[in-house]
Design a protein around this motif. Structure first.
Motif, PDB file in Angstrom:
ATOM      1  N   ASP A 209     -10.964 -68.721  -4.043  1.00  0.00           N
ATOM      2  CA  ASP A 209     -11.154 -69.599  -2.890  1.00  0.00           C
ATOM      3  C   ASP A 209     -11.441 -68.796  -1.630  1.00  0.00           C
ATOM      4  O   ASP A 209     -12.321 -69.146  -0.832  1.00  0.00           O
ATOM      5  CB  ASP A 209      -9.896 -70.449  -2.647  1.00  0.00           C
ATOM      6  N   VAL A 210     -10.681 -67.722  -1.434  1.00  0.00           N
ATOM      7  CA  VAL A 210     -10.856 -66.897  -0.246  1.00  0.00           C
ATOM      8  C   VAL A 210     -12.233 -66.242  -0.260  1.00  0.00           C
ATOM      9  O   VAL A 210     -12.960 -66.241   0.741  1.00  0.00           O
ATOM     10  CB  VAL A 210      -9.741 -65.837  -0.151  1.00  0.00           C
TER      11      VAL A 210
ATOM     12  N   TRP B 215      -4.163 -70.992  -0.970  1.00  0.00           N
ATOM     13  CA  TRP B 215      -5.437 -70.421  -1.410  1.00  0.00           C
ATOM     14  C   TRP B 215      -5.234 -69.497  -2.601  1.00  0.00           C
ATOM     15  O   TRP B 215      -4.151 -68.954  -2.811  1.00  0.00           O
ATOM     16  CB  TRP B 215      -6.091 -69.653  -0.266  1.00  0.00           C
TER      17      TRP B 215
ATOM     18  N   ALA C 141      -2.633 -66.274   3.221  1.00  0.00           N
ATOM     19  CA  ALA C 141      -3.540 -67.240   2.592  1.00  0.00           C
ATOM     20  C   ALA C 141      -2.942 -67.789   1.304  1.00  0.00           C
ATOM     21  O   ALA C 141      -3.038 -68.987   1.022  1.00  0.00           O
ATOM     22  CB  ALA C 141      -4.898 -66.592   2.320  1.00  0.00           C
TER      23      ALA C 141
ATOM     24  N   LEU D 282      -7.682 -69.808   8.348  1.00  0.00           N
ATOM     25  CA  LEU D 282      -7.703 -70.608   7.117  1.00  0.00           C
ATOM     26  C   LEU D 282      -6.618 -71.677   7.179  1.00  0.00           C
ATOM     27  O   LEU D 282      -5.447 -71.385   7.402  1.00  0.00           O
ATOM     28  CB  LEU D 282      -7.481 -69.716   5.891  1.00  0.00           C
TER      29      LEU D 282
END
Length: 374
Positions: free
Chosen positions: A64-65, A60, A55, A132
């Motif tokens: 955000d995650v 990211w 990610a 993602l």
């Protein structure tokens, strides 16, 4: 002689069964495989850290995650991903990253449960992490991005805005908000002049701010207005529920503080206005809320733009070229990050009462009062 060891074979079989299919049956089968093999736990955790690392490579950041997991899944998944991010133990990529990790450290740990339920939650989380998409990477510290500053002034600004949100007296909220805005403006100006006078290698950076449902279009418009008033630019990613704000660090800090405060104040005003509407026999609350927030964002945008124009007209001396150069730098930086953008229009605004009440609430917010800056 044989010996037991972690079972990557079990994890692989569970992944092949559950991660690449969306059915509940596949999920149950994969969870059953993992639950039956305690020796697979270490490998399962290691693979989770790999998903987290992937990610980061796709642009990211920790917040955000966590935001997307909170939006798409349940609290237990937020707790699981928070623990994964912390155990992944990557060196923080600058002060913002470090601050996000500190926030995660306060997240409660996932409760103990039976192995099947735990494995099910882990696989649900990994399904999401696996899918993602790549997003625009934010700046790597060390390339001109200044560090966030938690100064006494910022602490004072936060306190003023918190009082504005909490008070039940509109006049007090107006005075507190006006003072907070004055301090934010002064802080931004001081930082810009200091950078210019010391020839600091100061350059725009970016941050992401969550724009949560419901009525996210109106909220994104509000954030865009706040960003513009603070010499920043905002680009909304509707699908992933955030806006990327581009600007110099003191201005990014101001945008985060002011947007959050105005959103809280707007929500409180909307709830009060809605209650009055219901007392009068009205039942269509959804259209009222949508129109209220749309009007609030529109009116605040007009007032913030007017304030900004007044500030620029009153600005003279060495400050004017400094601010002009920073505006150009922000625009260039945004164009590099987002070479293609589209304009989003507000839809579903059809409630006259909601629009009127929202505009009135924005007027009461008293977004004004910054003195000429010299």
């Amino acid at each position: 002689m044989s010996s037991s060891n972690p079972s990557p074979g079990t994890v692989e079989r569970a992944f092949e069964t559950a991660l690449y299919a969306d059915s509940d049956t596949a999920l149950d089968t994969g969870a059953s495989l993992l639950a039956a093999d305690p020796a697979s736990d270490a490998e399962l955790a290691r693979r989770g850290e790999e998903f987290v690392s992937a990610a980061w490579r796709r642009g990211w950041q920790p917040a955000d995650v966590v935001r997307i997991v909170r939006r798409e899944l349940e609290d237990v998944h937020v707790q699981l991903v928070s623990a994964l991010i912390l155990s992944e133990n990557r060196k923080p990529q600058g002060p913002r990253w470090a601050a996000q990790l500190e926030d995660l450290a306060a997240e409660p740990r996932a409760p103990r449960t039976d192995r099947f339920s735990y494995a099910t939650a882990v696989l649900e989380l990994y399904r999401l992490l696996l899918r993602l998409p790549a997003i625009e990477p934010l700046d790597v510290p060390g390339k001109g991005q200044a560090a966030p500053q938690d100064t006494r002034m910022l602490t004072r600004i936060r306190a003023l805005l918190a009082k504005a949100e909490a008070t039940g007296f509109p006049e007090e909220a107006e005075a507190l908000s006006a003072k907070a805005q004055e301090l934010m403006a002064r802080h931004s100006i001081d930082e810009a002049l200091l950078a210019a006078r010391t020839h600091a290698k100061d350059a725009p950076g970016a941050c992401r701010i969550g724009v949560e449902p419901p009525y996210e279009t109106a909220k994104a418009v509000l954030l865009d207005a706040v960003a513009g008033a603070n010499r920043c630019r905002a680009v909304w990613n509707e699908a992933l529920g955030f806006s990327t704000v581009v600007g110099f660090e003191p201005d990014l800090e101001a945008v985060e503080l002011l947007y959050t405060s105005l959103l809280v104040q707007a929500t409180a005003a909307m709830t009060k206005a809605e209650a009055a509407q219901r007392a009068g026999g009205r039942k269509r609350t959804k259209t009222f809320r949508q129109s209220f927030l749309a009007a609030y964002a529109h009116r605040i945008g007009d007032r913030l733009a007017s304030v900004t124009e007044g500030q620029e007209a009153a600005t003279e001396g060495e400050l004017l070229p400094v601010l002009a150069a920073r505006d150009v730098a922000v625009a260039d930086h945004m164009d590099r990050m987002f070479p293609e953008t589209v304009t989003t229009r507000l839809r579903g605004v059809s409630d006259a009462a909601g629009w009127h009440e929202g505009a009135a609430a924005a007027d009461r917010a008293q977004v004004k009062g910054r003195p000429p800056l010299r």
